[in-house]
Design a protein around this motif. Structure first.
Motif, mmCIF file in Angstrom:
data_model
loop_
_atom_site.group_PDB
_atom_site.id
_atom_site.type_symbol
_atom_site.label_atom_id
_atom_site.label_comp_id
_atom_site.label_asym_id
_atom_site.label_seq_id
_atom_site.Cartn_x
_atom_site.Cartn_y
_atom_site.Cartn_z
ATOM 1 N N MET A 1 43.046 -1.929 18.940
ATOM 2 C CA MET A 1 43.626 -0.779 19.607
ATOM 3 C C MET A 1 44.266 -1.266 20.908
ATOM 4 O O MET A 1 43.639 -1.952 21.700
ATOM 5 N N SER A 2 45.494 -0.882 21.129
ATOM 6 C CA SER A 2 46.219 -1.325 22.323
ATOM 7 C C SER A 2 45.769 -0.521 23.541
ATOM 8 O O SER A 2 45.194 0.558 23.432
ATOM 9 N N LEU A 3 46.095 -1.061 24.707
ATOM 10 C CA LEU A 3 45.777 -0.385 25.959
ATOM 11 C C LEU A 3 46.483 0.959 26.046
ATOM 12 O O LEU A 3 45.908 1.955 26.493
ATOM 13 N N GLN A 4 47.723 1.004 25.570
ATOM 14 C CA GLN A 4 48.480 2.253 25.603
ATOM 15 C C GLN A 4 47.817 3.313 24.717
ATOM 16 O O GLN A 4 47.702 4.472 25.119
ATOM 17 N N ASN A 5 47.359 2.924 23.535
ATOM 18 C CA ASN A 5 46.674 3.873 22.652
ATOM 19 C C ASN A 5 45.387 4.374 23.285
ATOM 20 O O ASN A 5 45.054 5.561 23.184
ATOM 21 N N LEU A 6 44.666 3.461 23.933
ATOM 22 C CA LEU A 6 43.430 3.837 24.602
ATOM 23 C C LEU A 6 43.707 4.827 25.733
ATOM 24 O O LEU A 6 42.994 5.820 25.892
ATOM 25 N N GLN A 7 44.776 4.591 26.496
ATOM 26 C CA GLN A 7 45.145 5.507 27.578
ATOM 27 C C GLN A 7 45.549 6.871 27.034
ATOM 28 O O GLN A 7 45.225 7.902 27.626
ATOM 29 N N GLN A 8 46.243 6.890 25.902
ATOM 30 C CA GLN A 8 46.641 8.163 25.295
ATOM 31 C C GLN A 8 45.416 8.952 24.838
ATOM 32 O O GLN A 8 45.339 10.164 25.042
ATOM 33 N N ILE A 9 44.458 8.271 24.250
ATOM 34 C CA ILE A 9 43.228 8.936 23.802
ATOM 35 C C ILE A 9 42.448 9.464 25.003
ATOM 36 O O ILE A 9 41.958 10.599 24.986
ATOM 37 N N GLN A 10 42.375 8.646 26.056
ATOM 38 C CA GLN A 10 41.679 9.071 27.267
ATOM 39 C C GLN A 10 42.346 10.316 27.863
ATOM 40 O O GLN A 10 41.672 11.255 28.278
ATOM 41 N N GLU A 11 43.679 10.331 27.884
ATOM 42 C CA GLU A 11 44.388 11.485 28.414
ATOM 43 C C GLU A 11 44.131 12.721 27.550
ATOM 44 O O GLU A 11 43.919 13.814 28.069
ATOM 45 N N GLN A 12 44.126 12.561 26.248
ATOM 46 C CA GLN A 12 43.867 13.692 25.354
ATOM 47 C C GLN A 12 42.472 14.267 25.598
ATOM 48 O O GLN A 12 42.286 15.491 25.592
ATOM 49 N N LEU A 13 41.498 13.399 25.827
ATOM 50 C CA LEU A 13 40.146 13.873 26.134
ATOM 51 C C LEU A 13 40.120 14.639 27.455
ATOM 52 O O LEU A 13 39.464 15.682 27.560
ATOM 53 N N LEU A 14 40.835 14.126 28.449
ATOM 54 C CA LEU A 14 40.923 14.835 29.734
ATOM 55 C C LEU A 14 41.559 16.212 29.552
ATOM 56 O O LEU A 14 41.100 17.194 30.146
ATOM 57 N N VAL A 15 42.606 16.270 28.747
ATOM 58 C CA VAL A 15 43.274 17.553 28.499
ATOM 59 C C VAL A 15 42.307 18.525 27.834
ATOM 60 O O VAL A 15 42.207 19.694 28.243
ATOM 61 N N LEU A 69 47.584 25.336 25.334
ATOM 62 C CA LEU A 69 48.254 24.148 24.794
ATOM 63 C C LEU A 69 47.552 23.729 23.508
ATOM 64 O O LEU A 69 46.384 23.353 23.522
ATOM 65 N N ASN A 70 48.274 23.812 22.402
ATOM 66 C CA ASN A 70 47.669 23.528 21.099
ATOM 67 C C ASN A 70 47.580 22.052 20.754
ATOM 68 O O ASN A 70 46.768 21.670 19.920
ATOM 69 N N ALA A 71 48.406 21.234 21.369
ATOM 70 C CA ALA A 71 48.449 19.809 21.032
ATOM 71 C C ALA A 71 48.211 18.977 22.293
ATOM 72 O O ALA A 71 49.146 18.723 23.056
ATOM 73 N N PRO A 72 46.979 18.542 22.542
ATOM 74 C CA PRO A 72 46.693 17.753 23.746
ATOM 75 C C PRO A 72 47.555 16.497 23.873
ATOM 76 O O PRO A 72 47.864 16.064 24.976
ATOM 77 N N GLU A 73 47.983 15.943 22.759
ATOM 78 C CA GLU A 73 48.819 14.739 22.793
ATOM 79 C C GLU A 73 50.217 15.036 23.350
ATOM 80 O O GLU A 73 50.945 14.125 23.735
ATOM 81 N N ALA A 74 50.585 16.301 23.426
ATOM 82 C CA ALA A 74 51.901 16.695 23.934
ATOM 83 C C ALA A 74 51.850 17.068 25.415
ATOM 84 O O ALA A 74 52.824 17.582 25.950
ATOM 85 N N PHE A 75 50.742 16.778 26.080
ATOM 86 C CA PHE A 75 50.565 17.209 27.468
ATOM 87 C C PHE A 75 51.694 16.739 28.382
ATOM 88 O O PHE A 75 52.233 17.523 29.158
ATOM 89 N N ARG A 76 52.055 15.473 28.304
ATOM 90 C CA ARG A 76 53.059 14.927 29.231
ATOM 91 C C ARG A 76 54.399 15.645 29.085
ATOM 92 O O ARG A 76 54.995 16.061 30.078
#
Length: 188
Positions: A1-15, A69-76
């Motif tokens: 798992m790349s650092l970018q993927n890990l950061q995206q998952i972390q952000e989704q959890l925060l959202v 917000l229905n899609a946490p991955e779309a937060f940005r």
């Protein structure tokens, strides 16, 4: 798992946590985006003093609407869409002519490689920041979103509510305009 993927998952959890009104998670989201969003607003509106007020309004709006917000991955993209809409409202109130210029559509298609050709000239940050101030509002916005926020064409298209072709066109002409300003600065 790349650092970018890990950061995206972390952000989704925060959202997800912030959607449940977790104040610490929301504060972490604010801290993550605060400086970049403030810079975006300054470049978009050209008003440093007003950017601070806009930031408060945007974060209040985000806090109020976040549970929907229905899609946490779309937060940005969602965050920048809110910021874009608020900045446009601000500009309409401040100056009707700027808002009209913002809504003008520039047509034309270019390739991704053509857009990237001028990227080498964007390495000198101070020169870039000065040059950005000379660009038209639509050009300044797409360059900021593309190169400083590293958003892709589809995300920019969603944020500014226009077609990908228009985004490509604005990037092309913004790059040309930027090159001209930088050359004038460098050549005295």
């Amino acid at each position: 798992m790349s650092l970018q993927n890990l950061q995206q998952i972390q952000e989704q959890l925060l959202v997800l946590q912030a959607q449940s009104r977790d104040a610490i998670a929301f504060q972490q989201l604010v801290q993550t985006y605060e400086r970049r969003l403030f810079y975006y607003l300054q470049r978009f509106t050209g008003a440093s003093a007003d950017s601070a007020d806009l930031m408060q309004e945007i974060w209040l709006n985000v806090y109020q609407k976040l549970p929907g917000l229905n899609a946490p991955e779309a937060f940005r993209v969602w965050l920048y869409k809110i910021a874009h809409n608020r900045a446009v409202s601000y500009l309409r109130k401040r100056d009707r002519q700027i808002a009209a210029a913002f809504n003008q559509v520039q047509n034309g298609l270019i390739t991704e490689s053509e857009m990237e050709q001028g990227y080498e000239q964007l390495e000198n940050a101070e020169l870039v920041h000065r040059a950005l101030e000379h660009l038209s509002l639509p050009h300044r916005e797409v360059l900021t979103l593309r190169f400083l926020e590293d958003l892709d064409l589809q995300e920019i298209s969603e944020i500014i509510s226009t077609s990908i072709g228009t985004v490509k066109s604005r990037l092309h002409y913004a790059r040309l305009e930027m090159r001209k300003v930088i050359e004038e600065e460098c050549n005295g």
